[in-house]
Enzyme design. Structure first.
Site, PDB file in Angstrom:
ATOM      1  N   ASP A 211       0.891  -1.081  -0.203  1.00 20.66           N
ATOM      2  CA  ASP A 211       0.106  -0.021   0.015  1.00 20.66           C
ATOM      3  C   ASP A 211       0.889   1.347  -0.114  1.00 20.66           C
ATOM      4  O   ASP A 211       1.914   1.348   0.921  1.00 20.66           O
ATOM      5  CB  ASP A 211      -0.904  -0.072   1.099  1.00 20.66           C
ATOM      6  CG  ASP A 211      -1.676   1.373   1.199  1.00 20.66           C
ATOM      7  OD1 ASP A 211      -3.025   1.069   0.395  1.00 20.66           O
ATOM      8  OD2 ASP A 211      -1.683   1.995   2.075  1.00 20.66           O
ATOM      9  N   ILE A 212       0.585   2.195  -0.825  1.00 19.03           N
ATOM     10  CA  ILE A 212       1.397   3.648  -0.876  1.00 19.03           C
ATOM     11  C   ILE A 212       1.024   4.354   0.226  1.00 19.03           C
ATOM     12  O   ILE A 212      -0.175   4.585   0.405  1.00 19.03           O
ATOM     13  CB  ILE A 212       1.026   4.264  -2.199  1.00 19.03           C
ATOM     14  CG1 ILE A 212       1.307   3.420  -3.452  1.00 19.03           C
ATOM     15  CG2 ILE A 212       1.915   5.592  -2.302  1.00 19.03           C
ATOM     16  CD1 ILE A 212       0.934   3.908  -4.957  1.00 19.03           C
TER      17      ILE A 212
ATOM     18  N   GLU B  93      -4.517   2.179  -4.528  1.00 16.75           N
ATOM     19  CA  GLU B  93      -3.068   2.500  -4.488  1.00 16.75           C
ATOM     20  C   GLU B  93      -2.599   1.175  -3.569  1.00 16.75           C
ATOM     21  O   GLU B  93      -1.341   1.090  -3.025  1.00 16.75           O
ATOM     22  CB  GLU B  93      -2.819   3.679  -3.429  1.00 16.75           C
ATOM     23  CG  GLU B  93      -3.253   3.759  -2.124  1.00 16.75           C
ATOM     24  CD  GLU B  93      -4.806   4.333  -1.960  1.00 16.75           C
ATOM     25  OE1 GLU B  93      -5.047   4.727  -0.831  1.00 16.75           O
ATOM     26  OE2 GLU B  93      -5.361   4.446  -2.922  1.00 16.75           O
TER      27      GLU B  93
END
Length: 527
Positions: free
Chosen positions: A398-399, A441
């Site tokens: 996950d960003i 994301e």
């Protein structure tokens, strides 16, 4: 020209008059073997000969001539027939010898038939004993015989197709009419070969339209090409912007060594084909200096290059080589172009189908597998690992604080960050690994044959790569970090959902511990 020894044969003429009469009737099956000629002038000439023979026979029957076999045999009407004639005579001992021949036989043999007068039938046809047996058979039975055969002339050594008729005139004499049908046979063979080529083209078109898998289509193209235009080695090049890629190869020890190889579109073969948009051929490509820069791709003497046209553009070309020189010409070029046009359509259809298939399973922004397809791959890999006892790990990514990028710079900038980051992530994994976009994301990576310790090393490599990855939006440099959760399949992991749940819990732990880090699933994270 009569032989005194033949006078004793005169008593045998009467029983054969009816047979000879049938022989020269216009409706006779054998006597006028040439009346079915397609040339009207020749047909009229033969009909005139027929009428003259019947008048002579009538004169003989009415006592107006000398009723001897030799008188009838030596009539110039027989000897003047346009096709070669041999007269065979059987003596009292039963030996059959060449007695006479007409002018057409002299011309066909270039005059050498004269040297064979008196030779026995066995010696004359020593290279074809079956023919001498036919002559003996016709003498025995009295039944006419017709054959068509490819023979090498005893007199000239020339190979010809001939139609030969054998007609017994009496127990002493046999008429052997020879017709050179080489031209007709060669024309017939050419027509049959043309029909065969057309049928192969039809089969190729059917095969091309029956599959949409690009690899299968390319394989069929090379297979049918070899049947239509024999070659020793061949390439199928497909254009890709300023390059050409070898999509298929044939005739090499390992064809796969060439597949995928790229060369510049600015090479002498493609430039000539693209300029002319018509097949080109060379008698000896090895001696053609411009082709020498192609190195091992210029691999034969005779060469045929055929453009593959799609929507009016050259999408590629077939490069065909033969180890012998001067093999290809206009006929092969024309046939090859017809084939290449159909092959180009099939290849274009397969490529379009492949693109549609690819769009259906990939994310349009990153090029990663979409969530649905990635989940199917994960199920397949899990079943394989469970069956064979291999390791399987999953990394969930996950960003960190990605929402801030969208809020501060806009969603267009956010998309550019996603595309740039996807390139950095892909560069750090193996070809056997699968990567997918799980959400906005979020990304997931499946690592076959990888335990949790090795998976943690991969995850840490990914984290560092993302940290060093910079995206430029205008003059603004954007850097982001990622958090990663790692989980390994074990005996308690019953299905894909369990594996995803474990990786997600590990990712949550990484977020809770400050982001930009890697965490592995532990049993205490079960809840």
């Amino acid at each position: 020209m009569a032989d005194s020894s033949n006078t004793n044969d005169s008593t045998n003429l009467t029983p054969n008059k009816a047979r000879l009469s049938r022989l020269i009737q216009p409706s006779s099956r054998w006597g006028m073997v040439y009346q079915d000629s397609r040339h009207n002038r020749r047909s009229r000439y033969l009909l005139r000969l027929n009428r003259k023979l019947r008048r002579e026979l009538s004169r003989l029957q009415n006592g107006n001539g000398h009723p001897t076999e030799t008188d009838l045999i030596f009539r110039q009407n027989f000897l003047a027939l346009p096709d070669p004639i041999l007269i065979w005579r059987r003596d009292e001992q039963g030996e059959i010898r060449l007695m006479l021949f007409n002018q057409a036989a002299v011309e066909m043999s270039l005059g050498r038939i004269k040297d064979f007068t008196g030779i026995t039938v066995e010696d004359f046809f020593s290279h074809e004993p079956q023919v001498s047996e036919i002559i003996y058979q016709v003498f025995r039975t009295g039944k006419p015989k017709r054959i068509e055969t490819l023979t090498r002339l005893r007199t000239t050594g020339e190979e010809k197709w001939v139609q030969a008729d054998y007609v017994r005139l009496s127990h002493r004499y046999l008429l052997n009419i020879i017709r050179d049908i080489t031209h007709q046979k060669l024309k017939q063979q050419a027509e049959e070969e043309q029909r065969s080529k057309i049928e192969l083209l039809r089969q190729a078109m059917t095969a091309f339209t029956s599959v949409l898998n690009l690899r299968q289509v390319l394989s069929q193209v090379m297979e049918y090409l070899k049947m239509l235009i024999p070659y020793d080695r061949a390439f199928l090049f497909l254009a890709d912007k300023d390059e050409l890629e070898i999509a298929a190869a044939a005739g090499f020890a390992n064809n796969d060594d060439y597949i995928g190889r790229r060369i510049s579109a600015r090479n002498p073969q493609f430039e000539a084909i693209n300029r002319n948009r018509y097949p080109l051929y060379l008698d000896d490509a090895e001696l053609y200096r411009p082709f020498q820069e192609l190195g091992d791709l210029n691999c034969g003497k005779a060469w045929l290059g055929i453009p593959m046209l799609g929507h009016g553009q050259v999408i590629g070309y077939l490069s065909i080589y033969n180890a012998n020189s001067s093999v290809y010409g206009g006929n092969e070029a024309e046939l090859g172009q017809t084939f290449a046009n159909q092959a180009a359509i099939a290849i274009e259809n397969a490529r379009l189908f492949q693109q549609v298939q690819q769009y259906a399973i990939t994310d349009g922004l990153t090029g990663f597998y979409n969530r649905r397809y990635f989940y199917e791959l994960a199920e397949i890999e899990m079943r394989r690992s469970q069956r064979y006892g291999g390791d399987l790990s999953l990394v969930m990514i996950d960003i960190d604080l990605f929402k801030n990028v969208n809020d501060r710079l806009g969603h267009t900038a956010g998309d550019q960050v996603l595309m740039r980051l996807s390139q950095c992530l892909r560069s750090q994994i193996r070809a056997s690994d699968s990567i997918g976009r799980y959400g906005g994301e979020e990304f997931v990576i499946l690592l076959p044959e990888t335990n949790v310790q090795n998976a943690l090393e991969v995850a840490e490599r990914l984290r560092r790569s993302a940290e060093e990855c910079t995206t430029f939006v205008g003059h603004t440099a954007i850097q982001v970090t990622i958090s990663l959760g790692v989980a390994q399949m074990d005996e308690d992991c019953l299905n894909v959902d369990d594996l995803f749940h474990r990786a997600d819990r590990a990712l949550y732990l990484a977020k809770q511990n400050g982001r930009n880090r890697v965490c592995a699933w532990q049993a205490y994270l079960r809840q």
